[in-house]
Design a protein around this motif. Sequence first.
Motif, PDB file in Angstrom:
ATOM      1  N   ALA A   1      -2.666  -4.203 -22.993  1.00 48.49           N
ATOM      2  CA  ALA A   1      -2.060  -3.328 -23.998  1.00 48.49           C
ATOM      3  C   ALA A   1      -2.952  -2.128 -24.275  1.00 48.49           C
ATOM      4  CB  ALA A   1      -1.816  -4.118 -25.287  1.00 48.49           C
ATOM      5  N   THR A   2      -4.230  -2.367 -24.431  1.00 50.58           N
ATOM      6  CA  THR A   2      -5.163  -1.278 -24.727  1.00 50.58           C
ATOM      7  C   THR A   2      -5.196  -0.260 -23.595  1.00 50.58           C
ATOM      8  OG1 THR A   2      -6.545  -2.710 -26.111  1.00 50.58           O
ATOM      9  CG2 THR A   2      -7.562  -0.712 -25.246  1.00 50.58           C
ATOM     10  N   ARG A   3      -5.190  -0.743 -22.356  1.00 48.04           N
ATOM     11  CA  ARG A   3      -5.181   0.186 -21.221  1.00 48.04           C
ATOM     12  C   ARG A   3      -3.924   1.049 -21.223  1.00 48.04           C
ATOM     13  NH1 ARG A   3      -8.248  -3.904 -18.483  1.00 48.04           N
ATOM     14  NH2 ARG A   3      -6.403  -5.122 -17.948  1.00 48.04           N
ATOM     15  N   LEU A   4      -2.794   0.438 -21.507  1.00 52.42           N
ATOM     16  CA  LEU A   4      -1.543   1.200 -21.557  1.00 52.42           C
ATOM     17  C   LEU A   4      -1.537   2.177 -22.725  1.00 52.42           C
ATOM     18  CD1 LEU A   4       1.042  -1.600 -20.688  1.00 52.42           C
ATOM     19  CD2 LEU A   4       0.507   0.410 -19.300  1.00 52.42           C
ATOM     20  N   PHE A   5      -2.020   1.733 -23.875  1.00 53.98           N
ATOM     21  CA  PHE A   5      -2.069   2.614 -25.042  1.00 53.98           C
ATOM     22  C   PHE A   5      -2.940   3.831 -24.775  1.00 53.98           C
ATOM     23  CE2 PHE A   5      -1.537  -1.353 -27.955  1.00 53.98           C
ATOM     24  CZ  PHE A   5      -0.162  -1.307 -27.798  1.00 53.98           C
TER      25      PHE A   5
ATOM     26  N   THR B   1       4.233   3.419 -25.698  1.00 53.92           N
ATOM     27  CA  THR B   1       4.139   2.166 -24.940  1.00 53.92           C
ATOM     28  C   THR B   1       4.996   1.089 -25.595  1.00 53.92           C
ATOM     29  OG1 THR B   1       1.880   2.719 -24.277  1.00 53.92           O
ATOM     30  CG2 THR B   1       2.555   0.418 -24.056  1.00 53.92           C
ATOM     31  N   THR B   2       5.762   0.371 -24.777  1.00 48.13           N
ATOM     32  CA  THR B   2       6.648  -0.673 -25.298  1.00 48.13           C
ATOM     33  C   THR B   2       6.057  -2.067 -25.086  1.00 48.13           C
ATOM     34  OG1 THR B   2       7.862  -0.992 -23.235  1.00 48.13           O
ATOM     35  CG2 THR B   2       8.624   0.775 -24.703  1.00 48.13           C
ATOM     36  N   ILE B   3       6.541  -3.006 -25.877  1.00 50.51           N
ATOM     37  CA  ILE B   3       6.128  -4.401 -25.730  1.00 50.51           C
ATOM     38  C   ILE B   3       6.528  -4.921 -24.349  1.00 50.51           C
ATOM     39  CG2 ILE B   3       6.417  -6.750 -26.607  1.00 50.51           C
ATOM     40  CD1 ILE B   3       4.790  -4.997 -28.441  1.00 50.51           C
ATOM     41  N   THR B   4       7.682  -4.500 -23.858  1.00 52.68           N
ATOM     42  CA  THR B   4       8.139  -4.915 -22.531  1.00 52.68           C
ATOM     43  C   THR B   4       7.158  -4.469 -21.451  1.00 52.68           C
ATOM     44  OG1 THR B   4      10.469  -4.841 -23.207  1.00 52.68           O
ATOM     45  CG2 THR B   4      10.009  -4.725 -20.843  1.00 52.68           C
ATOM     46  N   GLU B   5       6.669  -3.243 -21.556  1.00 56.16           N
ATOM     47  CA  GLU B   5       5.695  -2.748 -20.572  1.00 56.16           C
ATOM     48  C   GLU B   5       4.404  -3.562 -20.626  1.00 56.16           C
ATOM     49  OE1 GLU B   5       6.484   2.018 -20.081  1.00 56.16           O
ATOM     50  OE2 GLU B   5       5.718   1.320 -22.013  1.00 56.16           O
ATOM     51  N   ILE B   6       3.993  -3.920 -21.832  1.00 56.28           N
ATOM     52  CA  ILE B   6       2.774  -4.720 -21.984  1.00 56.28           C
ATOM     53  C   ILE B   6       2.966  -6.098 -21.365  1.00 56.28           C
ATOM     54  CG2 ILE B   6       1.267  -5.843 -23.678  1.00 56.28           C
ATOM     55  CD1 ILE B   6       1.940  -3.402 -25.540  1.00 56.28           C
ATOM     56  N   ALA B   7       4.105  -6.720 -21.632  1.00 51.07           N
ATOM     57  CA  ALA B   7       4.394  -8.044 -21.073  1.00 51.07           C
ATOM     58  C   ALA B   7       4.415  -7.992 -19.550  1.00 51.07           C
ATOM     59  CB  ALA B   7       5.732  -8.545 -21.611  1.00 51.07           C
TER      60      ALA B   7
END
Length: 212
Positions: free
Chosen positions: A25-29, A37-43
């Motif tokens: 998540a941190t990398r995406l953020f 950034t969405t929760i789906t992308e993190i998952a």
Amino acid sequence: MDVEPPLGLREAKKQETRQLISDHATRLFQRQGFEATTITEIATAARVAKKTVTNYFARKEDLALDHHEEFTASLARAVDARKPGESALAAVRRAFDTALRERDPVAGFAGPAFARMVADSPTLTARLRELHEQREHALAEALAAATGAPADDVLPRAAAAQLASALRLLFVRIQERTLAGATDTEIATTFGAEAERVFDQLEPALGRYAVR
């Protein structure tokens, strides 16, 4: 028949999964921005179900500020751990000195990418403000318990407001220096004198408050 792993292994696995999700998540953020950034992308990045993410993190903000529980409890814990003859101010001061030496994220050390991520996100900025307020509230409760003050006594709240405001200022200053390009090592080796001035200013009012 599958055999459930022992409790210790299950807890270790949970912590591993939680950290994995938070890291992705941190990398995406940092790459895309928190709001984008969405929760789906993190998952997807962590290779877990979306529900797994929300089970571990009730709020999206907590994926980024994953030290929030440690942060909100930090000042109260410092007061609870004060030594015989030590005031609340001295205990908090000692805890901050330790955090400074250890480059603790709770004190504000997070690196430039993380600091920029928070600064660029209105949601994370608001959440961080909320966490500072929660930390002050927890500190007030610890001070009331330490002094045996009645529930409606304003003094623990006043002392907590002064101490928490000082620590919040120091946190912000560390973040500002990080964003200005200073490394954690540079900040840790030069920031001590500035912190001393802040704590010295509180000494006349709180130097003998909540002495164990």
